[in-house]
Motif scaffolding. Structure first.
Motif, short mmCIF file in Angstrom:
data_model
loop_
_atom_site.label_atom_id
_atom_site.label_comp_id
_atom_site.label_asym_id
_atom_site.label_seq_id
_atom_site.Cartn_x
_atom_site.Cartn_y
_atom_site.Cartn_z
N ILE A 90 -11.58 3.39 3.89
CA ILE A 90 -11.04 4.20 4.98
C ILE A 90 -10.10 5.23 4.36
O ILE A 90 -9.17 4.87 3.65
CB ILE A 90 -10.28 3.34 6.00
N SER A 91 -10.37 6.51 4.61
CA SER A 91 -9.53 7.58 4.07
C SER A 91 -8.80 8.28 5.21
O SER A 91 -9.40 8.62 6.23
CB SER A 91 -10.38 8.61 3.32
N ILE A 92 -7.50 8.50 5.00
CA ILE A 92 -6.64 9.13 6.01
C ILE A 92 -6.08 10.42 5.44
O ILE A 92 -5.41 10.41 4.39
CB ILE A 92 -5.49 8.18 6.40
N PHE A 93 -6.37 11.52 6.09
CA PHE A 93 -5.88 12.82 5.66
C PHE A 93 -4.59 13.16 6.39
O PHE A 93 -4.51 13.10 7.61
CB PHE A 93 -6.93 13.91 5.93
N MET A 94 -3.56 13.54 5.62
CA MET A 94 -2.27 13.91 6.17
C MET A 94 -2.08 15.41 6.03
O MET A 94 -2.12 15.95 4.92
CB MET A 94 -1.14 13.20 5.42
N ASN A 95 -1.89 16.10 7.14
CA ASN A 95 -1.56 17.52 7.04
C ASN A 95 -0.04 17.69 6.92
O ASN A 95 0.70 16.70 6.97
CB ASN A 95 -2.15 18.31 8.21
N VAL A 96 0.42 18.91 6.77
CA VAL A 96 1.85 19.14 6.50
C VAL A 96 2.73 18.78 7.69
O VAL A 96 3.96 18.68 7.55
CB VAL A 96 2.11 20.60 6.09
N PHE A 97 2.15 18.56 8.86
CA PHE A 97 2.95 18.24 10.04
C PHE A 97 3.05 16.73 10.29
O PHE A 97 3.79 16.30 11.16
CB PHE A 97 2.37 18.93 11.28
N ASN A 98 2.31 15.93 9.53
CA ASN A 98 2.38 14.48 9.67
C ASN A 98 3.60 13.91 8.97
O ASN A 98 4.13 14.52 8.03
CB ASN A 98 1.13 13.81 9.09
N VAL A 99 4.04 12.72 9.39
CA VAL A 99 5.02 11.96 8.62
C VAL A 99 4.35 11.56 7.30
O VAL A 99 3.21 11.09 7.28
CB VAL A 99 5.47 10.70 9.39
N HIS A 100 5.05 11.74 6.17
CA HIS A 100 4.44 11.49 4.87
C HIS A 100 4.97 10.24 4.17
O HIS A 100 4.62 9.98 3.03
CB HIS A 100 4.61 12.72 3.98
N VAL A 101 5.79 9.46 4.83
CA VAL A 101 6.22 8.17 4.28
C VAL A 101 5.07 7.18 4.48
O VAL A 101 4.53 7.05 5.57
CB VAL A 101 7.49 7.66 4.97
N ASN A 102 4.69 6.49 3.40
CA ASN A 102 3.56 5.55 3.43
C ASN A 102 4.05 4.12 3.59
O ASN A 102 5.13 3.77 3.10
CB ASN A 102 2.73 5.67 2.17
N ARG A 103 3.24 3.29 4.25
CA ARG A 103 3.61 1.90 4.54
C ARG A 103 2.50 0.94 4.11
O ARG A 103 1.32 1.29 4.17
CB ARG A 103 3.93 1.73 6.02
N LYS A 169 6.44 -8.31 -4.47
CA LYS A 169 5.98 -8.81 -3.17
C LYS A 169 6.25 -7.72 -2.14
O LYS A 169 7.35 -7.14 -2.13
CB LYS A 169 6.73 -10.08 -2.77
N ILE A 170 5.27 -7.44 -1.31
CA ILE A 170 5.47 -6.41 -0.30
C ILE A 170 5.10 -6.95 1.07
O ILE A 170 4.16 -7.74 1.20
CB ILE A 170 4.68 -5.13 -0.63
N GLU A 171 5.84 -6.53 2.07
CA GLU A 171 5.61 -6.97 3.44
C GLU A 171 4.83 -5.92 4.21
O GLU A 171 5.06 -4.71 4.04
CB GLU A 171 6.95 -7.25 4.14
N ARG A 172 3.94 -6.37 5.03
CA ARG A 172 3.12 -5.51 5.87
C ARG A 172 3.99 -4.57 6.70
O ARG A 172 4.92 -4.98 7.36
CB ARG A 172 2.28 -6.42 6.77
N GLY A 173 3.67 -3.27 6.65
CA GLY A 173 4.41 -2.27 7.41
C GLY A 173 5.64 -1.71 6.72
O GLY A 173 6.23 -0.75 7.21
N HIS A 174 6.02 -2.28 5.57
CA HIS A 174 7.21 -1.78 4.87
C HIS A 174 6.86 -0.52 4.08
O HIS A 174 5.75 -0.36 3.59
CB HIS A 174 7.77 -2.85 3.93
N ARG A 175 7.83 0.35 3.90
CA ARG A 175 7.64 1.59 3.17
C ARG A 175 7.38 1.29 1.69
O ARG A 175 8.06 0.46 1.09
CB ARG A 175 8.88 2.47 3.29
N PHE A 176 6.40 2.01 1.10
CA PHE A 176 6.16 1.83 -0.34
C PHE A 176 6.15 3.15 -1.09
O PHE A 176 6.09 3.16 -2.32
CB PHE A 176 4.87 1.06 -0.60
N GLY A 177 6.22 4.30 -0.41
CA GLY A 177 6.22 5.57 -1.12
C GLY A 177 5.95 6.73 -0.18
O GLY A 177 5.95 6.58 1.05
#
Length: 227
Positions: A90-103, A169-177
């Motif tokens: 599944i590929s998600i394209f982010m344009n410049v108006f989207n929130v760019h913090v990844n989870r 260890k990472i939790e679902r929904g937490h910010r990673f970058g």
């Protein structure tokens, strides 16, 4: 209750601060046009680096979106780079108006973080998916399956930020970058996942459900994942 936080990613502070200072400088000098242009750029940077709180769905086997944006690919593939298996991509394209913090799409243990330097083609193009700079995270889920999520640079993106390291260890929904100024995130799930999105659909990081993980994987890999 969510803990209050500054609703702007800290990676944006140098950009916002520099633009705001330049705006102030031109304003004090009485130079109107550059002052207005830098003021608009400051507002754009504030919007780009916004980091709103999200409400994570409770079901742990449901895969949440790693990024805000639009689904541009949803199909089974052979993944030789990250999971070394058949997978559903599944590929998600982010344009410049989207929130760019990844989870993080799921909870689990980080096995690998794979960085590759590359080109900067448009992120929603075929060339972009194959040749652009990327940072991929391979993760073991408690079900025994491996998944991968990959930050891919875009045409004007020049900085991928990933805070994860192997054995984290990472939790679902937490910010990673995050990725600065437009790009995409690819997600590789087990091929037999219950996919719940389609091409063209808009999604929100940490909130939109993309799929449900399959039942626990049988065999040695599952038992080792739980030991």
């Amino acid at each position: 209750m969510l803990k209050p936080k500054v609703p702007v990613a800290k990676e944006g502070y140098p950009f916002i601060g520099g633009l705001a200072f330049t705006t102030l400088f031109f304003t004090l000098q009485g130079i109107s046009l550059p002052a207005w242009l830098f003021f608009i750029a400051t507002l754009f940077s504030l919007a780009f680096f916004r980091d709103p709180e999200r409400f994570i769905p409770p079901a742990e086997n449901e895969v949440v979106s790693p990024a805000d944006g639009r689904i541009i690919i949803a199909e089974p593939v052979t993944d030789d780079t990250f999971t070394q298996s058949r997978a559903y991509k599944i590929s998600i394209f982010m344009n410049v108006f989207n929130v760019h913090v990844n989870r993080a799409p799921l909870s689990g243990n980080v096995d690998q973080v794979i960085y590759r330097a590359g080109k900067f083609y448009a992120a929603d193009s075929e060339k972009g998916g194959l040749q652009n700079e990327y940072c991929g995270v391979v993760m073991s889920h408690t079900s025994g399956y491996k998944i991968a999520f990959v930050q891919i640079a875009g045409l004007i993106a020049r900085r991928i930020v990933c805070w994860l390291e192997p054995d984290d260890k990472i939790e679902r929904g937490h910010r990673f970058g995050l990725i600065r100024f437009g790009s995409r995130v690819d997600l590789y799930l087990p091929e037999n996942s219950d996919i719940r999105v389609q091409v063209g659909q808009k999604v929100r990081a940490g909130e939109s459900i993309l799929a449900a993980m399959p039942q626990e994987k049988s065999g040695p890999s599952s038992s080792s994942a739980q030991s």
